[in-house]
Motif scaffolding. Structure first.
Motif, PDB file in Angstrom:
ATOM      1  N   PRO A  90       0.789  -1.241   0.000  1.00 12.03           N
ATOM      2  CA  PRO A  90       0.000   0.000   0.000  1.00 12.03           C
ATOM      3  C   PRO A  90       0.820   1.289   0.000  1.00 12.03           C
ATOM      4  O   PRO A  90       0.379   2.303  -0.530  1.00 12.03           O
ATOM      5  N   ASP A  91       2.025   1.278   0.562  1.00 13.61           N
ATOM      6  CA  ASP A  91       2.836   2.501   0.584  1.00 13.61           C
ATOM      7  C   ASP A  91       3.861   2.546  -0.541  1.00 13.61           C
ATOM      8  O   ASP A  91       4.755   3.383  -0.540  1.00 13.61           O
ATOM      9  N   GLY A  92       3.732   1.669  -1.540  1.00 13.50           N
ATOM     10  CA  GLY A  92       4.658   1.650  -2.671  1.00 13.50           C
ATOM     11  C   GLY A  92       4.491   2.871  -3.570  1.00 13.50           C
ATOM     12  O   GLY A  92       3.469   3.549  -3.550  1.00 13.50           O
ATOM     13  N   GLN A  93       5.500   3.157  -4.374  1.00 11.84           N
ATOM     14  CA  GLN A  93       5.491   4.306  -5.284  1.00 11.84           C
ATOM     15  C   GLN A  93       4.528   4.065  -6.443  1.00 11.84           C
ATOM     16  O   GLN A  93       4.535   3.006  -7.045  1.00 11.84           O
ATOM     17  N   LEU A  94       3.707   5.063  -6.763  1.00 13.30           N
ATOM     18  CA  LEU A  94       2.758   4.958  -7.873  1.00 13.30           C
ATOM     19  C   LEU A  94       3.410   5.375  -9.179  1.00 13.30           C
ATOM     20  O   LEU A  94       4.176   6.337  -9.235  1.00 13.30           O
ATOM     21  N   TRP A  95       3.082   4.644 -10.244  1.00 19.32           N
ATOM     22  CA  TRP A  95       3.575   4.927 -11.588  1.00 19.32           C
ATOM     23  C   TRP A  95       2.384   4.937 -12.538  1.00 19.32           C
ATOM     24  O   TRP A  95       1.538   4.048 -12.480  1.00 19.32           O
ATOM     25  N   GLU A  96       2.320   5.931 -13.408  1.00 21.77           N
ATOM     26  CA  GLU A  96       1.289   6.000 -14.446  1.00 21.77           C
ATOM     27  C   GLU A  96       1.781   5.226 -15.669  1.00 21.77           C
ATOM     28  O   GLU A  96       2.895   5.443 -16.144  1.00 21.77           O
ATOM     29  N   ILE A  97       0.956   4.340 -16.187  1.00 25.17           N
ATOM     30  CA  ILE A  97       1.338   3.547 -17.358  1.00 25.17           C
ATOM     31  C   ILE A  97       1.100   4.372 -18.619  1.00 25.17           C
ATOM     32  O   ILE A  97       0.001   4.876 -18.829  1.00 25.17           O
ATOM     33  N   VAL A  98       2.144   4.540 -19.428  1.00 29.50           N
ATOM     34  CA  VAL A  98       2.032   5.331 -20.660  1.00 29.50           C
ATOM     35  C   VAL A  98       2.133   4.475 -21.916  1.00 29.50           C
ATOM     36  O   VAL A  98       1.731   4.909 -22.992  1.00 29.50           O
ATOM     37  N   SER A  99       2.679   3.254 -21.799  1.00 26.17           N
ATOM     38  CA  SER A  99       2.738   2.357 -22.952  1.00 26.17           C
ATOM     39  C   SER A  99       2.840   0.911 -22.475  1.00 26.17           C
ATOM     40  O   SER A  99       3.407   0.627 -21.429  1.00 26.17           O
ATOM     41  N   VAL A 100       2.259   0.020 -23.279  1.00 23.16           N
ATOM     42  CA  VAL A 100       2.319  -1.418 -23.009  1.00 23.16           C
ATOM     43  C   VAL A 100       2.688  -2.090 -24.328  1.00 23.16           C
ATOM     44  O   VAL A 100       1.936  -2.010 -25.295  1.00 23.16           O
ATOM     45  N   VAL A 101       3.864  -2.714 -24.380  1.00 22.79           N
ATOM     46  CA  VAL A 101       4.372  -3.273 -25.628  1.00 22.79           C
ATOM     47  C   VAL A 101       4.802  -4.725 -25.413  1.00 22.79           C
ATOM     48  O   VAL A 101       5.690  -4.988 -24.597  1.00 22.79           O
ATOM     49  N   PRO A 102       4.194  -5.669 -26.144  1.00 16.25           N
ATOM     50  CA  PRO A 102       4.672  -7.053 -26.082  1.00 16.25           C
ATOM     51  C   PRO A 102       6.060  -7.162 -26.706  1.00 16.25           C
ATOM     52  O   PRO A 102       6.372  -6.493 -27.683  1.00 16.25           O
ATOM     53  N   VAL A 103       6.914  -8.019 -26.133  1.00 14.24           N
ATOM     54  CA  VAL A 103       8.279  -8.222 -26.628  1.00 14.24           C
ATOM     55  C   VAL A 103       8.391  -9.642 -27.156  1.00 14.24           C
ATOM     56  O   VAL A 103       8.102 -10.596 -26.444  1.00 14.24           O
ATOM     57  N   GLY A 104       8.804  -9.774 -28.401  1.00 17.90           N
ATOM     58  CA  GLY A 104       8.980 -11.096 -28.990  1.00 17.90           C
ATOM     59  C   GLY A 104       7.659 -11.841 -29.139  1.00 17.90           C
ATOM     60  O   GLY A 104       6.582 -11.253 -29.127  1.00 17.90           O
ATOM     61  N   ARG A 105       7.771 -13.138 -29.283  1.00 25.27           N
ATOM     62  CA  ARG A 105       6.583 -13.988 -29.395  1.00 25.27           C
ATOM     63  C   ARG A 105       6.244 -14.540 -28.029  1.00 25.27           C
ATOM     64  O   ARG A 105       6.758 -15.573 -27.622  1.00 25.27           O
ATOM     65  N   GLN A 106       5.407 -13.842 -27.334  1.00 26.59           N
ATOM     66  CA  GLN A 106       4.962 -14.235 -25.997  1.00 26.59           C
ATOM     67  C   GLN A 106       6.139 -14.457 -25.055  1.00 26.59           C
ATOM     68  O   GLN A 106       6.164 -15.404 -24.277  1.00 26.59           O
ATOM     69  N   ASP A 107       7.118 -13.557 -25.129  1.00 24.96           N
ATOM     70  CA  ASP A 107       8.285 -13.601 -24.249  1.00 24.96           C
ATOM     71  C   ASP A 107       8.073 -12.749 -23.006  1.00 24.96           C
ATOM     72  O   ASP A 107       8.193 -13.232 -21.887  1.00 24.96           O
ATOM     73  N   ALA A 108       7.820 -11.462 -23.251  1.00 22.84           N
ATOM     74  CA  ALA A 108       7.717 -10.504 -22.154  1.00 22.84           C
ATOM     75  C   ALA A 108       6.800  -9.360 -22.571  1.00 22.84           C
ATOM     76  O   ALA A 108       6.388  -9.255 -23.723  1.00 22.84           O
ATOM     77  N   ILE A 109       6.495  -8.506 -21.610  1.00 21.91           N
ATOM     78  CA  ILE A 109       5.707  -7.300 -21.857  1.00 21.91           C
ATOM     79  C   ILE A 109       6.469  -6.139 -21.230  1.00 21.91           C
ATOM     80  O   ILE A 109       6.816  -6.191 -20.046  1.00 21.91           O
ATOM     81  N   ASP A 110       6.758  -5.114 -22.030  1.00 19.78           N
ATOM     82  CA  ASP A 110       7.394  -3.902 -21.527  1.00 19.78           C
ATOM     83  C   ASP A 110       6.311  -2.908 -21.153  1.00 19.78           C
ATOM     84  O   ASP A 110       5.436  -2.599 -21.967  1.00 19.78           O
ATOM     85  N   ILE A 111       6.391  -2.394 -19.933  1.00 17.40           N
ATOM     86  CA  ILE A 111       5.419  -1.416 -19.449  1.00 17.40           C
ATOM     87  C   ILE A 111       6.157  -0.097 -19.267  1.00 17.40           C
ATOM     88  O   ILE A 111       6.986   0.043 -18.364  1.00 17.40           O
ATOM     89  N   GLY A 112       5.872   0.871 -20.137  1.00 14.76           N
ATOM     90  CA  GLY A 112       6.460   2.200 -20.024  1.00 14.76           C
ATOM     91  C   GLY A 112       5.670   2.990 -19.003  1.00 14.76           C
ATOM     92  O   GLY A 112       4.445   3.044 -19.056  1.00 14.76           O
ATOM     93  N   VAL A 113       6.370   3.600 -18.046  1.00 12.79           N
ATOM     94  CA  VAL A 113       5.691   4.302 -16.949  1.00 12.79           C
ATOM     95  C   VAL A 113       6.350   5.651 -16.682  1.00 12.79           C
ATOM     96  O   VAL A 113       7.473   5.915 -17.092  1.00 12.79           O
ATOM     97  N   VAL A 114       5.598   6.495 -15.978  1.00 17.63           N
ATOM     98  CA  VAL A 114       6.101   7.768 -15.473  1.00 17.63           C
ATOM     99  C   VAL A 114       5.691   7.852 -14.020  1.00 17.63           C
ATOM    100  O   VAL A 114       4.541   7.580 -13.666  1.00 17.63           O
ATOM    101  N   ARG A 115       6.630   8.203 -13.157  1.00 18.91           N
ATOM    102  CA  ARG A 115       6.353   8.240 -11.718  1.00 18.91           C
ATOM    103  C   ARG A 115       5.355   9.338 -11.382  1.00 18.91           C
ATOM    104  O   ARG A 115       5.440  10.448 -11.892  1.00 18.91           O
ATOM    105  N   ILE A 116       4.410   9.012 -10.521  1.00 16.50           N
ATOM    106  CA  ILE A 116       3.416   9.975 -10.045  1.00 16.50           C
ATOM    107  C   ILE A 116       3.905  10.523  -8.715  1.00 16.50           C
ATOM    108  O   ILE A 116       4.114   9.767  -7.768  1.00 16.50           O
ATOM    109  N   VAL A 117       4.118  11.832  -8.643  1.00 14.40           N
ATOM    110  CA  VAL A 117       4.594  12.453  -7.418  1.00 14.40           C
ATOM    111  C   VAL A 117       3.430  13.215  -6.791  1.00 14.40           C
ATOM    112  O   VAL A 117       2.805  14.038  -7.441  1.00 14.40           O
ATOM    113  N   ARG A 118       3.152  12.885  -5.533  1.00  7.68           N
ATOM    114  CA  ARG A 118       2.046  13.559  -4.839  1.00  7.68           C
ATOM    115  C   ARG A 118       2.514  14.118  -3.533  1.00  7.68           C
ATOM    116  O   ARG A 118       3.397  13.712  -2.929  1.00  7.68           O
TER     117      ARG A 118
END
Length: 118
Positions: A90-118
């Motif tokens: 619950p006290d972890g750092q929040l990140w806004e997701i700006v992109s979601v890109v699959p990598v390879g053929r069902q290998d991985a998923i890259d999640i591009g994020v930007v830190r939310i500062v409050r």
């Protein structure tokens, strides 16, 4: 993808069901949808802090194993409307997701994020 690189625990949150606040319907508190192990990659190759206005916005990349439930092309899969919390508590750092890109053929998923500062 080596398991030893998946050293961060993240959780993906989605807006909760609509709640009526007396005048209108608003999104409810976020609901944890998935918890996964991820690799933190940091800034994806561009200048981190371009100027003082964006000093608090740190771009980064999290890489997770591909999963059919999280696949961005699947119905109800991961999207930019979700948000990420790292570490997965619950006290972890929040990140806004700006992109979601699959990598390879069902290998991985890259999640591009930007830190939310409050």
């Amino acid at each position: 993808m080596k398991p030893s690189r998946l050293d961060k625990r993240i959780q993906i949150e989605r807006s909760g069901p609509l709640v009526h606040n007396g005048t209108q319907n608003v999104p409810g508190p976020p609901v944890v949808v998935w918890k996964r192990s991820a690799q933190f990659i940091g800034s994806p190759g561009r200048e981190r802090y371009a100027n003082a206005e964006t000093a608090a916005a740190m771009p980064a990349l999290f890489r997770i194993r591909w999963d059919s439930k999280i696949d961005p092309d699947a119905v109800g899969g991961l999207s930019v409307e979700d948000r990420l919390r790292c570490p997965a508590r619950p006290d972890g750092q929040l990140w806004e997701i700006v992109s979601v890109v699959p990598v390879g053929r069902q290998d991985a998923i890259d999640i591009g994020v930007v830190r939310i500062v409050r």
